[in-house]
Design an enzyme around this catalytic site. Sequence first.
Site, PDB file in Angstrom:
ATOM      1  CG  ASP A  57      13.726  -8.077  13.204  1.00 20.53           C
ATOM      2  OD1 ASP A  57      14.799  -7.546  13.516  1.00 20.53           O
ATOM      3  OD2 ASP A  57      13.429  -9.250  13.519  1.00 20.53           O
ATOM      4  CG  ASP A  72      16.764  -4.794  10.820  1.00 20.86           C
ATOM      5  OD1 ASP A  72      16.511  -5.721  11.602  1.00 20.86           O
ATOM      6  OD2 ASP A  72      16.491  -4.848   9.608  1.00 20.86           O
ATOM      7  CD  GLU A  74      17.788  -7.388  17.730  1.00 22.23           C
ATOM      8  OE1 GLU A  74      17.924  -6.426  16.957  1.00 22.23           O
ATOM      9  OE2 GLU A  74      17.983  -8.565  17.392  1.00 22.23           O
ATOM     10  CB  THR A  84      23.711  -7.236  13.812  1.00 23.09           C
ATOM     11  OG1 THR A  84      22.852  -6.318  14.490  1.00 23.09           O
ATOM     12  CG2 THR A  84      24.991  -7.384  14.599  1.00 23.09           C
ATOM     13  CG  ASP A 136      16.907  -3.824  15.224  1.00 22.36           C
ATOM     14  OD1 ASP A 136      18.021  -3.781  15.794  1.00 22.36           O
ATOM     15  OD2 ASP A 136      16.563  -4.749  14.469  1.00 22.36           O
TER      16      ASP A 136
HETATM   17  P1  2AM Z   1      19.038  -7.960  13.125  1.00 20.74           P
HETATM   18  O1  2AM Z   1      20.153  -7.705  12.229  1.00 20.74           O
HETATM   19  O2  2AM Z   1      18.565  -6.774  13.873  1.00 20.74           O
HETATM   20  O3  2AM Z   1      19.306  -9.083  14.061  1.00 20.74           O
HETATM   21  C1  2AM Z   1      17.457 -11.072   8.469  1.00 20.74           C
HETATM   22  O4  2AM Z   1      16.751 -11.284   7.320  1.00 20.74           O
HETATM   23  C2  2AM Z   1      16.600 -10.332   9.463  1.00 20.74           C
HETATM   24  O5  2AM Z   1      16.408 -11.165  10.597  1.00 20.74           O
HETATM   25  C3  2AM Z   1      17.253  -9.059   9.971  1.00 20.74           C
HETATM   26  O6  2AM Z   1      16.310  -8.029  10.005  1.00 20.74           O
HETATM   27  C4  2AM Z   1      17.726  -9.441  11.361  1.00 20.74           C
HETATM   28  O7  2AM Z   1      17.745  -8.367  12.259  1.00 20.74           O
HETATM   29  C5  2AM Z   1      16.653 -10.410  11.754  1.00 20.74           C
HETATM   30  N1  2AM Z   1      17.052 -11.248  12.872  1.00 20.74           N
HETATM   31  C6  2AM Z   1      18.283 -11.581  13.266  1.00 20.74           C
HETATM   32  N2  2AM Z   1      18.268 -12.365  14.343  1.00 20.74           N
HETATM   33  C7  2AM Z   1      16.996 -12.561  14.643  1.00 20.74           C
HETATM   34  C8  2AM Z   1      16.323 -13.318  15.650  1.00 20.74           C
HETATM   35  N3  2AM Z   1      16.982 -14.024  16.555  1.00 20.74           N
HETATM   36  N4  2AM Z   1      14.984 -13.290  15.652  1.00 20.74           N
HETATM   37  C9  2AM Z   1      14.300 -12.601  14.718  1.00 20.74           C
HETATM   38  N5  2AM Z   1      14.883 -11.865  13.723  1.00 20.74           N
HETATM   39  C10 2AM Z   1      16.208 -11.854  13.697  1.00 20.74           C
HETATM   40 CA    CA Z   2      19.303  -5.613  15.603  1.00 22.61          CA
END
Ligand code: 2AM
Ligand code: CA
Length: 307
Positions: free
Chosen positions: A252, A127, A97, A129, A124
């Site tokens: 994700d 997941d 990511e 963050t 990731d």
């Molecule tokens: P992350 O914490 O790795 O960013 C929230 O319901 C979900 O959306 C999490 O799994 C989160 O993953 C993901 N997510 C966050 N930012 C994103 C993005 N820009 N595009 C797609 N998924 C995202």
């Molecule tokens: Ca992430």
Amino acid sequence: MWKQLCSRKRSEDMNPTNSDNRNDREPYVVTSKGHTAAAINAAAKAGEWIKNRQGHVKELGSKTSAQDLVTEVDKGVEQMIRRLILTHYPDHAILGEESVQPGADALTAALEEGQKHDYLWIVDPIDGTTNFVHGFPFYCVSIALVVKGELTVGVIYDPIRDEMFVAEKGKGAYMHGIPTSVSAEADPGSSLVAMGFPPDRTFAQPANMAGLQQILPQIRGVRAGGSAALHLAYVAAGRVDGYWEVGLSPWDCAAGVLLVLESGGKVTDTLGNPYDIGTRHVVASNGRIHDFLVASLGEAKATGYNK
Ligand code: 2AM
Ligand code: CA
């Protein structure tokens, strides 16, 4: 009523002819030299590192929007996982990511490039963050291996609960050696369903809100924990009966998808088509409430595909 509520069964328990009940078998032992062992090793080390950094974030930044967070821990852990994987498999490709520029075009290009390789790891580092930043203890490390286009290994590690979910194509899914199995719930009205809200507020949020509006009144409850990967692991473990989310990325969901499939569940896009690694709008379930979820999203025009 209490008895009834306590008697939710795993799907395997429902089949009286299934003499080979996976829960009766010896704990599964992962072979030490395989891809799976490398993924488990990387996830365990990364998870320990992440847990120790909770509450000590030094560099909090954002990507596509103020809601799309990244920290020095995400970046450092991704490097750690890369190094560990490449130590074992220097010629494998890695899609992580934090190494892909934000935006759909960059993701498509990175995925196309990655899929040119026979062995593609999808990582990731954290997941969830946002949860990690806030100290909300619901996040994980997610590592998947795609071999010649086929999801082959999926590992999700929750360092808070010390839960290591492991799936291997054709060999089942396990949590600390015990087989995981999706729930047997067939009644949407008795179902607990997870969903989520990625940070995109123009496209993903309206679709996910419309889905929530449609589905919540028809089921027992919704959980939106903020980690797509952990929600998928929870579908695999029968802790929730289904999950959907519009607007995800491969890192994700790749590992979690294999966990659900190998636990006897079903994963499609929000139109009901089979999942592939480029699918961004995902429905996962125990299979029994799948049609209900897909139909509900369609009725609410909440599939993300504008159909
Ligand atoms: P992350 O914490 O790795 O960013 C929230 O319901 C979900 O959306 C999490 O799994 C989160 O993953 C993901 N997510 C966050 N930012 C994103 C993005 N820009 N595009 C797609 N998924 C995202
Ligand atoms: Ca992430």
